[in-house]
Design an enzyme around this catalytic site. Structure first.
Site, PDB file in Angstrom:
ATOM      1  CD  GLU A  99      -2.313   2.164   2.109  1.00  0.00           C
ATOM      2  OE1 GLU A  99      -2.112   3.045   1.887  1.00  0.00           O
ATOM      3  OE2 GLU A  99      -2.088   1.633   3.388  1.00  0.00           O
ATOM      4  CB  CYS A 112      -2.118   6.141   1.820  1.00  0.00           C
ATOM      5  SG  CYS A 112      -0.767   5.703   2.944  1.00  0.00           S
TER       6      CYS A 112
HETATM    7  C1  UN1 Z   1      -3.585   5.372   5.302  1.00  0.00           C
HETATM    8  O1  UN1 Z   1      -3.458   6.429   5.196  1.00  0.00           O
HETATM    9  O2  UN1 Z   1      -2.606   4.412   5.049  1.00  0.00           O
HETATM   10  O3  UN1 Z   1      -9.343   5.474   4.786  1.00  0.00           O
HETATM   11  C2  UN1 Z   1      -4.748   4.344   5.795  1.00  0.00           C
HETATM   12  C3  UN1 Z   1      -8.626   6.038   5.349  1.00  0.00           C
HETATM   13  C4  UN1 Z   1      -8.333   5.240   6.723  1.00  0.00           C
HETATM   14  C5  UN1 Z   1      -7.010   4.412   6.363  1.00  0.00           C
HETATM   15  C6  UN1 Z   1      -5.920   5.179   5.855  1.00  0.00           C
HETATM   16  N1  UN1 Z   1      -9.401   4.325   7.112  1.00  0.00           N
HETATM   17  O4  UN1 Z   1      -8.443   7.256   5.094  1.00  0.00           O
END
Ligand code: UN1
Length: 510
Positions: A266, A300
């Site tokens: 990821e 992310c």
């Molecule tokens: C991340 O930023 O690696 O969907 C995960 C989201 C959170 C998870 C983010 N439930 O923003």
């Protein structure tokens, strides 16, 4: 520098961190000579030294986790689920402690830190149910008196590499699934979030001890990236699940592939929403601001690009700029704060560099980008909104800071082409009340991302769905739906109950 930020003292934060660690049962005894200096982005100061580990510790952790796996894999799934049930209960009891440590180490505001802890509780609930549903298929055999089926077996040691921005939840997605699937885990957290990792691991260890499970089902190795190569290269670790930058993924993926290991990656996101003329602009503004400015732009899934129809661009940009001007920025522990600090000076330098490039490429900073006065080593910035020409290189890169680029479009085809033109493919959304546009965005020739939303921003996914993305995001899937299959190995079984030996494909062999 602009407005000044009122900060708590580092001593206050030290005390909160020590108390939370103590309540979670963390002991700081270590055999390793290496330590890590825990730090808080709230004041930018160091907190205290904490045991870390080195390459030899990683090798020992893999051996210990492998031994645990050999015992754990023959424990029935629902009994494995009982361990995660207990772990989830402990997370409920210690939700505040985990949230405190997340806020201290990575600067998340209270509500988001508590949300991260809640996400851990949610995945535990999911995994407990899953522990009774690790099902395989039965297919019709072409041979009389035969049965064809699939069985799913535990895989082995799962190496989990987690990033600073979700220092606990992303590990828990992996851990909860791995444990009910009969695997064990070696966890390399982001070193800046070592205390959070230690607290989570201590709670899991307690749950394991109380459930009579083997020791070392989760072994924490808060080592440097260099020492983590032992984990990447070990043939005793059949799966690496890693969250981080595209650069990090590019470094580890060929090494894992060279030993035929499996991976769940990821990596970067460069997430966008399309805002169509029919959009409910109130809703769109709220969704965009949360996704772009939340977590100070350090998810992310953070929204990095808005692709808005030219007929409503000025209106939308005006609304977002207005909200940006009022965002409470500061101490993440303070009531009402919505934007906490950046993780460190490097993140701030990258933000400044990206904004400079954007301007050099013809971008216009419409709001934000200003650093608030705090002290030298903490970085509080106003989320920035930048109008960009259609063709610009900076928009194709992920900068892990709160910068929102605005692009305009005339036709939906053009919007989708702009949307898909970046290398990354994690999360996306469209704001529209026209069902045809929504369906088109979700269709095969629509968004190319792993997450495609309608009338929702790009961040804040629930654990029930599979989480991950395409292209340079890495292709991995974690969390809900059938992501569990990535943590198990499949055996195809053909059973002959006929007393004859007919061969497949009609082959005759004497
Ligand atoms: C991340 O930023 O690696 O969907 C995960 C989201 C959170 C998870 C983010 N439930 O923003």
């Amino acid at each position: 520098m602009a407005t000044s930020v009122a900060l708590p003292t580092t001593d206050e934060l030290r005390t909160i961190a020590r108390n939370s660690l103590h309540r979670c049962g963390v002991t700081t005894a270590t055999r390793s000579s290496k330590t890590v200096l825990a730090r808080t982005p709230i004041t930018g100061d160091d907190l205290f030294e904490f045991p870390a580990g080195d390459a030899a510790d990683v090798a020992a952790a893999i051996d210990a986790a492998h031994e645990a796996f050999l015992r754990w894999r023959i424990v029935p799934g629902p009994i494995r689920g009982a361990l995660i049930k207990r772990f989830g209960q402990l997370l409920v009891e210690h939700k505040q402690d985990i949230a405190d440590l997340i806020t201290i180490e990575v600067g998340k505001i209270r509500s988001e830190a508590l949300g991260e802890a809640q996400e851990m509780i949610d995945i535990c609930d999911f995994a407990v149910g899953l522990s009774r549903q690790l099902e395989g298929r039965t297919m019709p055999s072409e041979r009389p008196g035969h049965r064809l089926m699939e069985t799913w077996h535990p895989l082995g040691v799962v190496g989990v590499i987690s990033a600073f921005n979700f220092p606990a939840a992303v590990w828990s997605w992996n851990l909860a699934l791995a444990i009910v699937c009969g695997d064990s885990v070696v966890w390399k957290p982001a070193q800046v979030a070592t205390l959070t990792a230690a607290a989570c691991s201590a709670l899991f260890e307690r749950a394991a001890a109380e459930s009579g499970a083997p020791e070392n089902l989760n072994v924490l190795v808060p080592v440097s990236a260099a020492d983590a190569h032992v984990l990447i290269d070990s043939p005793k670790v059949p799966l690496i699940s890693a969250t981080g930058s595209e650069r990090m993924g590019g470094e580890i993926a060929p090494r894992i592939a060279a030993r035929f290991g499996r991976m769940i990656l990821e990596l970067g996101g460069n997430n966008a929403v399309v805002v169509a003329p029919s959009a409910d602009l109130d809703l769109a503004t709220r969704g965009i601001v949360f996704a772009a400015a939340g977590t100070a732009g350090q998810r992310c899934t953070t929204l990095r690009r808005v692709i808005v129809h030219e007929s409503i661009a000025d209106e939308l940009v005006g609304r977002i700029s207005q909200v940006y001007g009022r965002l409470p920025i500061g101490d993440p522990f303070a009531d009402g704060t919505l934007v906490g600090p950046l993780i460190d000076g490097n993140a701030y330098a990258n933000m400044v560099k990206a904004l400079d490039s954007a301007v050099a490429e013809g971008g216009e900073i419409l709001a934000g980008g200003v650093r608030h006065e705090s002290n030298e080593s903490s970085f509080y910035v106003e989320p920035a909104i930048v109008r960009m020409p259609a063709q610009s290189a900076i928009v194709h890169r992920e900068t892990f800071a709160p910068i929102l680029y605005v692009l305009t479009y005339r036709t939906l085809d053009e919007a989708i082409a702009l949307h898909n033109a970046v290398p990354q493919g994690l999360s996306s959304g469209i704001f529209t009340t026209d069902q045809r546009e929504a369906e088109r965005f979700m269709a095969a020739d629509g968004s190319d991302c792993g997450i495609v939303n309608v009338n929702i921003g790009t961040s804040g996914a629930e654990i029930g769905g599979a989480f991950g993305g395409e292209k340079t995001t890495g292709g991995g899937r974690e969390s809900g739906s059938d992501a569990w299959r990535g943590y198990m190995r499949r055996a195809t079984n053909t059973i002959n109950y006929s007393g004859e030996l007919p061969l497949a494909q009609g082959v005759n062999f004497g």
